[in-house]
Design a protein around this motif. Structure first.
Motif, mmCIF file in Angstrom:
data_model
loop_
_atom_site.group_PDB
_atom_site.id
_atom_site.type_symbol
_atom_site.label_atom_id
_atom_site.label_comp_id
_atom_site.label_asym_id
_atom_site.label_seq_id
_atom_site.Cartn_x
_atom_site.Cartn_y
_atom_site.Cartn_z
ATOM 1 N N SER A 141 39.176 3.521 -20.479
ATOM 2 C CA SER A 141 39.004 2.190 -20.413
ATOM 3 C C SER A 141 39.754 0.882 -19.197
ATOM 4 O O SER A 141 39.598 0.324 -19.156
ATOM 5 C CB SER A 141 37.689 1.590 -21.628
ATOM 6 O OG SER A 141 39.367 0.957 -22.413
ATOM 7 N N ASN A 142 41.113 1.315 -19.208
ATOM 8 C CA ASN A 142 41.990 1.155 -18.631
ATOM 9 C C ASN A 142 42.763 -0.116 -19.376
ATOM 10 O O ASN A 142 42.764 -1.261 -18.406
ATOM 11 C CB ASN A 142 41.396 1.071 -17.003
ATOM 12 C CG ASN A 142 41.310 2.481 -16.622
ATOM 13 O OD1 ASN A 142 42.015 3.205 -16.559
ATOM 14 N ND2 ASN A 142 40.201 2.046 -15.819
ATOM 15 N N LEU A 143 42.301 -0.095 -20.002
ATOM 16 C CA LEU A 143 43.090 -1.388 -20.783
ATOM 17 C C LEU A 143 44.171 -1.113 -20.965
ATOM 18 O O LEU A 143 45.060 -0.698 -20.891
ATOM 19 C CB LEU A 143 43.207 -1.697 -22.572
ATOM 20 C CG LEU A 143 41.148 -1.981 -22.994
ATOM 21 C CD1 LEU A 143 41.301 -1.941 -24.063
ATOM 22 C CD2 LEU A 143 40.862 -3.101 -23.010
ATOM 23 N N SER A 144 44.933 -2.509 -20.089
ATOM 24 C CA SER A 144 46.896 -2.608 -20.286
ATOM 25 C C SER A 144 46.990 -3.830 -19.867
ATOM 26 O O SER A 144 46.393 -4.334 -19.211
ATOM 27 C CB SER A 144 46.697 -2.030 -18.422
ATOM 28 O OG SER A 144 48.024 -1.943 -18.432
ATOM 29 N N LEU A 151 37.585 -11.134 -24.659
ATOM 30 C CA LEU A 151 35.767 -10.585 -25.201
ATOM 31 C C LEU A 151 35.810 -9.143 -24.605
ATOM 32 O O LEU A 151 35.602 -8.735 -23.805
ATOM 33 C CB LEU A 151 34.813 -11.399 -24.317
ATOM 34 C CG LEU A 151 33.497 -11.058 -25.281
ATOM 35 C CD1 LEU A 151 34.007 -10.993 -26.674
ATOM 36 C CD2 LEU A 151 33.043 -12.140 -25.230
ATOM 37 N N ILE A 152 35.797 -7.924 -25.513
ATOM 38 C CA ILE A 152 35.469 -6.463 -24.529
ATOM 39 C C ILE A 152 34.443 -6.465 -25.925
ATOM 40 O O ILE A 152 34.581 -6.839 -27.165
ATOM 41 C CB ILE A 152 36.218 -5.621 -25.430
ATOM 42 C CG1 ILE A 152 36.819 -5.819 -26.755
ATOM 43 C CG2 ILE A 152 37.861 -6.701 -24.247
ATOM 44 C CD1 ILE A 152 37.963 -4.712 -26.800
ATOM 45 N N SER A 156 32.231 0.197 -24.875
ATOM 46 C CA SER A 156 32.388 0.988 -23.519
ATOM 47 C C SER A 156 33.743 0.800 -23.924
ATOM 48 O O SER A 156 34.304 1.515 -22.458
ATOM 49 C CB SER A 156 31.801 -0.743 -22.700
ATOM 50 O OG SER A 156 30.960 -0.809 -22.077
ATOM 51 N N ALA A 157 34.651 -0.098 -24.566
ATOM 52 C CA ALA A 157 35.959 0.815 -24.205
ATOM 53 C C ALA A 157 36.074 1.999 -24.963
ATOM 54 O O ALA A 157 37.671 1.960 -24.740
ATOM 55 C CB ALA A 157 36.263 -0.623 -25.137
ATOM 56 N N ARG A 158 34.977 2.200 -25.861
ATOM 57 C CA ARG A 158 34.916 3.271 -26.521
ATOM 58 C C ARG A 158 36.107 2.978 -27.904
ATOM 59 O O ARG A 158 37.286 4.728 -27.879
ATOM 60 C CB ARG A 158 35.700 4.412 -25.552
ATOM 61 C CG ARG A 158 34.617 5.180 -25.174
ATOM 62 C CD ARG A 158 33.252 5.658 -25.548
ATOM 63 N NE ARG A 158 32.774 6.540 -24.674
ATOM 64 C CZ ARG A 158 32.353 7.553 -23.808
ATOM 65 N NH1 ARG A 158 33.568 8.987 -24.872
ATOM 66 N NH2 ARG A 158 31.007 8.130 -23.090
ATOM 67 N N ASN A 208 39.446 6.160 -33.150
ATOM 68 C CA ASN A 208 39.046 6.765 -31.176
ATOM 69 C C ASN A 208 39.473 5.799 -30.309
ATOM 70 O O ASN A 208 39.012 4.214 -30.258
ATOM 71 C CB ASN A 208 37.769 7.186 -31.302
ATOM 72 C CG ASN A 208 37.023 7.992 -31.898
ATOM 73 O OD1 ASN A 208 37.706 9.171 -30.983
ATOM 74 N ND2 ASN A 208 36.560 8.248 -32.978
ATOM 75 N N PHE A 209 39.864 6.184 -29.568
ATOM 76 C CA PHE A 209 41.303 4.652 -28.555
ATOM 77 C C PHE A 209 42.080 5.388 -27.308
ATOM 78 O O PHE A 209 42.247 6.475 -27.133
ATOM 79 C CB PHE A 209 41.958 4.343 -29.333
ATOM 80 C CG PHE A 209 42.357 3.100 -28.132
ATOM 81 C CD1 PHE A 209 42.339 2.039 -28.046
ATOM 82 C CD2 PHE A 209 43.750 2.783 -28.752
ATOM 83 C CE1 PHE A 209 42.190 1.513 -26.957
ATOM 84 C CE2 PHE A 209 44.425 2.387 -27.996
ATOM 85 C CZ PHE A 209 43.614 1.712 -26.996
#
Length: 296
Positions: A141-144, A151-152, A156-158, A208-209
């Motif tokens: 999900s390209n969290l960086s 807010l997520i 969607s962010a799995r 899961n991440f």
């Protein structure tokens, strides 16, 4: 659904009678007692039950190699059917409760119990993210970077965490028993039971991440609980006990990776449990043929 729950209740009763057959020699030894009272000192009891759990919201803190963040006000849910009959071929993945008790004095019962719970992050929710995720950590999900009240959507962010295999709350409880009703020969008795307990948590976690799934079994925290129920006793030896309990569970350090000791999840939450158990009583001491008061 109602037919399935009824079928599970009858299965629970069948299991209890099977256990009774195994312990029948001990029960036969007690036949010489002139009067039997389940609240007397020296009596044992054993029960197995099914339950349904409800959980409070919780703030989960995730710490590991390449990330340090929290998810605020996350809704938790019971991710397995309520009052489902245990699959004894897969004992470690069931949700159930087992209790072994002993009356240390009249009306006072000390018990050792195992409550097997299954919970996880409720799907479909959006929560606030606070903390840091390294650029190479989340390739899905390209969290960086650094986040403050971002807010997520967790689907969607799995991002998913829970005890899909199960979490065990192993506790010692001190309960008081009070007679509410009994027939003359005590073939039917109703006792109120209420008390408090404390114990430790052992969690089989799944996390899961970033497109990866991690799992680990660990001693993860501790909890306290309070409970109240009614014990309906039949023919002096068998009983059915509906029960309500409230617990506060502190998951201090849930390990999520087999080879990374620093990868942990921590959170504090409340649990409310409704259950029904079936069990039996073993009388080890004979008493006088009266239920006389004890004078100091």
């Amino acid at each position: 659904k109602s037919r399935r729950m009824a079928k599970n209740y009858f299965s629970l009763i069948r299991v209890s009678f099977l256990l009774m057959a195994c312990f029948s020699p001990l029960l036969l030894q007690a036949q010489n007692a002139k009067a039997q009272n389940s609240t007397y000192a020296g009596n044992f009891n054993f029960s197995i039950g099914l339950g349904s759990n409800f959980y409070s919201k919780s703030t989960l803190k995730f710490l590991g190699s390449g990330y340090d963040f929290s998810l605020d006000d996350v809704a938790l849910w019971q991710n397995s059917p309520a009052f489902s009959m245990p699959d004894f071929s897969k004992l470690l993945s069931n949700q159930y409760n087992i209790s072994v008790g002993y009356n240390i004095r009249r009306g006072v019962n000390l018990s050792l119990g195992i409550d097997r719970l299954k919970y996880g992050i409720k799907p479909g929710q959006s929560v606030f993210l606070n903390g840091y995720v390294s650029s190479e950590m989340d390739t899905f999900s390209n969290l960086s970077g650094q986040y403050t009240d971002e807010l997520i959507n967790l689907d969607s962010a799995r991002i998913q965490f829970g005890s899909d295999v199960g979490m065990s709350f192993v506790s010692i409880e001190l309960n008081l028993m009070q007679n509410l009703y009994r027939t003359k020969r005590r073939n039917f008795v109703v006792n109120a039971i209420y008390g408090i307990g404390a114990g430790v948590l052992h969690t089989n976690s799944t996390f899961n991440f970033g497109g990866f799934e991690e799992s680990k079994s660990s001693l993860s925290g501790f909890g306290v609980n309070a409970n109240a129920g009614l014990r309906f006793e039949f023919f002096k030896y068998f009983y059915v006990q509906p029960n309500l309990s409230a617990s506060f569970l502190d998951q201090i350090s849930v390990y999520t990776h087999q080879n990374a000791a620093k990868n942990t999840v921590s959170h504090f939450f409340g649990a409310f449990n409704s259950s029904i158990s079936a069990g039996f009583i073993i009388y080890l001491k004979s008493k006088k043929d009266c239920d006389c008061p004890v004078w100091n």
